[in-house]
Design a protein around this motif. Structure first.
Motif, PDB file in Angstrom:
ATOM      1  N   GLU A 191       7.687  14.266  12.655  1.00 49.51           N
ATOM      2  CA  GLU A 191       6.275  14.344  12.282  1.00 49.51           C
ATOM      3  C   GLU A 191       5.432  14.923  13.419  1.00 49.51           C
ATOM      4  N   LYS A 192       5.641  14.428  14.622  1.00 50.84           N
ATOM      5  CA  LYS A 192       4.758  14.806  15.720  1.00 50.84           C
ATOM      6  C   LYS A 192       5.096  16.157  16.349  1.00 50.84           C
ATOM      7  N   THR A 193       6.306  16.678  16.061  1.00 51.16           N
ATOM      8  CA  THR A 193       6.622  18.047  16.497  1.00 51.16           C
ATOM      9  C   THR A 193       6.457  19.029  15.342  1.00 51.16           C
ATOM     10  N   HIS A 194       5.950  18.521  14.194  1.00 49.08           N
ATOM     11  CA  HIS A 194       5.754  19.358  13.007  1.00 49.08           C
ATOM     12  C   HIS A 194       7.055  20.060  12.600  1.00 49.08           C
ATOM     13  N   GLY A 195       8.142  19.305  12.699  1.00 53.05           N
ATOM     14  CA  GLY A 195       9.434  19.808  12.241  1.00 53.05           C
ATOM     15  C   GLY A 195      10.165  20.692  13.226  1.00 53.05           C
ATOM     16  N   ARG A 196       9.633  20.838  14.418  1.00 52.66           N
ATOM     17  CA  ARG A 196      10.317  21.691  15.398  1.00 52.66           C
ATOM     18  C   ARG A 196      11.574  21.030  15.951  1.00 52.66           C
ATOM     19  N   VAL A 197      11.577  19.685  15.996  1.00 51.89           N
ATOM     20  CA  VAL A 197      12.750  18.944  16.478  1.00 51.89           C
ATOM     21  C   VAL A 197      13.135  17.919  15.420  1.00 51.89           C
ATOM     22  N   ASN A 198      14.349  18.016  14.909  1.00 50.78           N
ATOM     23  CA  ASN A 198      14.812  17.137  13.833  1.00 50.78           C
ATOM     24  C   ASN A 198      16.097  16.429  14.265  1.00 50.78           C
ATOM     25  N   PHE A 199      16.026  15.127  14.447  1.00 48.32           N
ATOM     26  CA  PHE A 199      17.216  14.342  14.741  1.00 48.32           C
ATOM     27  C   PHE A 199      17.827  13.883  13.413  1.00 48.32           C
ATOM     28  N   ILE A 200      19.095  14.208  13.212  1.00 45.73           N
ATOM     29  CA  ILE A 200      19.806  13.887  11.972  1.00 45.73           C
ATOM     30  C   ILE A 200      20.842  12.815  12.282  1.00 45.73           C
ATOM     31  N   LEU A 201      20.760  11.677  11.586  1.00 48.44           N
ATOM     32  CA  LEU A 201      21.562  10.502  11.941  1.00 48.44           C
ATOM     33  C   LEU A 201      22.955  10.515  11.324  1.00 48.44           C
ATOM     34  N   PHE A 202      23.923  10.056  12.139  1.00 46.21           N
ATOM     35  CA  PHE A 202      25.306   9.899  11.701  1.00 46.21           C
ATOM     36  C   PHE A 202      25.806   8.542  12.214  1.00 46.21           C
ATOM     37  N   PRO A 203      25.573   7.451  11.459  1.00 40.43           N
ATOM     38  CA  PRO A 203      26.022   6.116  11.889  1.00 40.43           C
ATOM     39  C   PRO A 203      27.503   5.899  11.604  1.00 40.43           C
ATOM     40  N   SER A 204      27.972   4.705  11.950  1.00 38.11           N
ATOM     41  CA  SER A 204      29.312   4.224  11.579  1.00 38.11           C
ATOM     42  C   SER A 204      30.446   5.101  12.111  1.00 38.11           C
ATOM     43  N   GLY A 205      30.242   5.714  13.264  1.00 35.86           N
ATOM     44  CA  GLY A 205      31.306   6.503  13.872  1.00 35.86           C
ATOM     45  C   GLY A 205      31.636   7.793  13.148  1.00 35.86           C
TER      46      GLY A 205
END
Length: 328
Positions: free
Chosen positions: A54-68
């Protein structure tokens, strides 16, 4: 005047349209960890990722991969170092193969309270360790929490070190944890976390040690009968970004990412604090027998571990540990 109003409307409309278009050079960053989606690591990581986007207006997107999903912690650390993985949440002790001095976080019975540990890791001790990590191409954004580790087993309540005699105990794959449980009289052996549930189920191990959050979210109550609140280690965790990825983020966006990391560090810690009493109640409901432990004899039993490892970590780091242990 009419033309001016029309022009302004067209400009405003164009601005809204541009705002709706994703950033031309958006950076997608894979963020992995080994714990379940229900764990506080993942919940806080979701908040962190949303805030950054939100605060980078989509310039930086962390995409989560849990559970190994991206591998175990060793595999993810290797990826972070070479830049094939962008980010991870990793138990701090797992950095020992890369930088042995990170073993200092595993010294048994270092902290009496979580607040005492927070001051150390948010202060000079954490800063000193972060410098060591940076030399290995790892940027530590913030210190999260695993909480105090406790012991579960299938033999009986642990009230004194003597109750651990010969107990086949799974520990994390680091030498200090092995030495700690050997000093307490147990029979410890390492095993990857992903294999732990089935090993307990098949009775390869009698016991294991982990924070309450992991004991519950990993359903160890299904394969363990007794929970003893030994509190032998307070375990920090790190939100880490690969240095090569960090260097691709603009200076302004780095400030956003850092602020979000600090914010969600605090939120994750709150989740651990608020949930511990709840987890104990839930584990009792699941049939586990829970007992409090007088930690004094346990702390005395592991003093040889402190003597052995103090020289390896050096006077600077050990001095910082002592400084925060003694602080009021």
């Amino acid at each position: 005047m009419q033309l001016t109003r029309i022009f302004r409307s067209l400009v405003a409309g164009a601005g809204l349209a541009l705002a709706a278009i994703p950033a031309a050079h958006a950076l997608d960053v894979k963020l992995g960890h080994v714990l379940a989606p229900s764990h506080s690591w993942n919940k806080a990581a979701e908040g962190f990722a949303a805030e950054v986007k939100e605060k980078t207006h989509g310039r930086v997107n962390f995409i989560l991969f849990p559970s190994g999903q991206l591998g175990n912690e060793k595999t993810m650390l290797e990826g972070l170092q070479i830049g094939s993985q962008g980010a991870a949440i990793i138990g701090s002790g797992s950095l020992q193969p890369i930088e042995p001095k990170f073993g200092i976080v595993e010294l048994p019975y270092t902290w009496n309270t979580a607040a005492q540990a927070y001051r150390a890791y948010d202060g000079e001790l954490g800063a000193a360790l972060a410098k060591l990590a940076e030399k290995k191409n790892l940027v530590i954004l913030s210190w999260w929490e695993n909480g105090f580790r406790h012991l579960t087993n299938n033999r009986g309540p642990i009230n004194a070190p003597a109750d651990l005699n010969g107990l086949k105990t799974r520990v994390t794959p680091d030498k200090m944890r092995l030495d700690t449980f050997s000093a307490l009289g147990a029979n410890p052996a390492p095993l990857a976390f992903g294999e732990l549930y089935s090993a307990l189920q098949q009775k390869v191990f009698d016991a294991q040690e982990n924070p309450l959050s992991i004991i519950y979210t990993s359903s160890f109550f299904e394969v363990q009968k007794y929970l003893s609140l030994t509190g032998h280690v307070w375990g920090p965790a790190n939100l880490i970004v690969s240095k090569s990825v960090w260097n691709r983020i603009s200076a302004d966006d780095r400030k956003v990412v850092q602020a979000a990391a600090d914010h969600w560090r605090d939120e994750q810690r709150k989740m651990i604090t608020e949930s511990d009493a709840q987890y104990i109640a839930q584990l009792k409901e699941k049939g586990m027998q829970v007992n409090e432990v007088d930690k004094t004899p346990f702390a005395a039993a592991v003093q040889p571990v402190w003597k052995t490892y103090s020289a390896a970590y050096g006077p600077e780091l050990m001095g910082l540990v002592q400084k925060y242990r003694e602080a009021k």
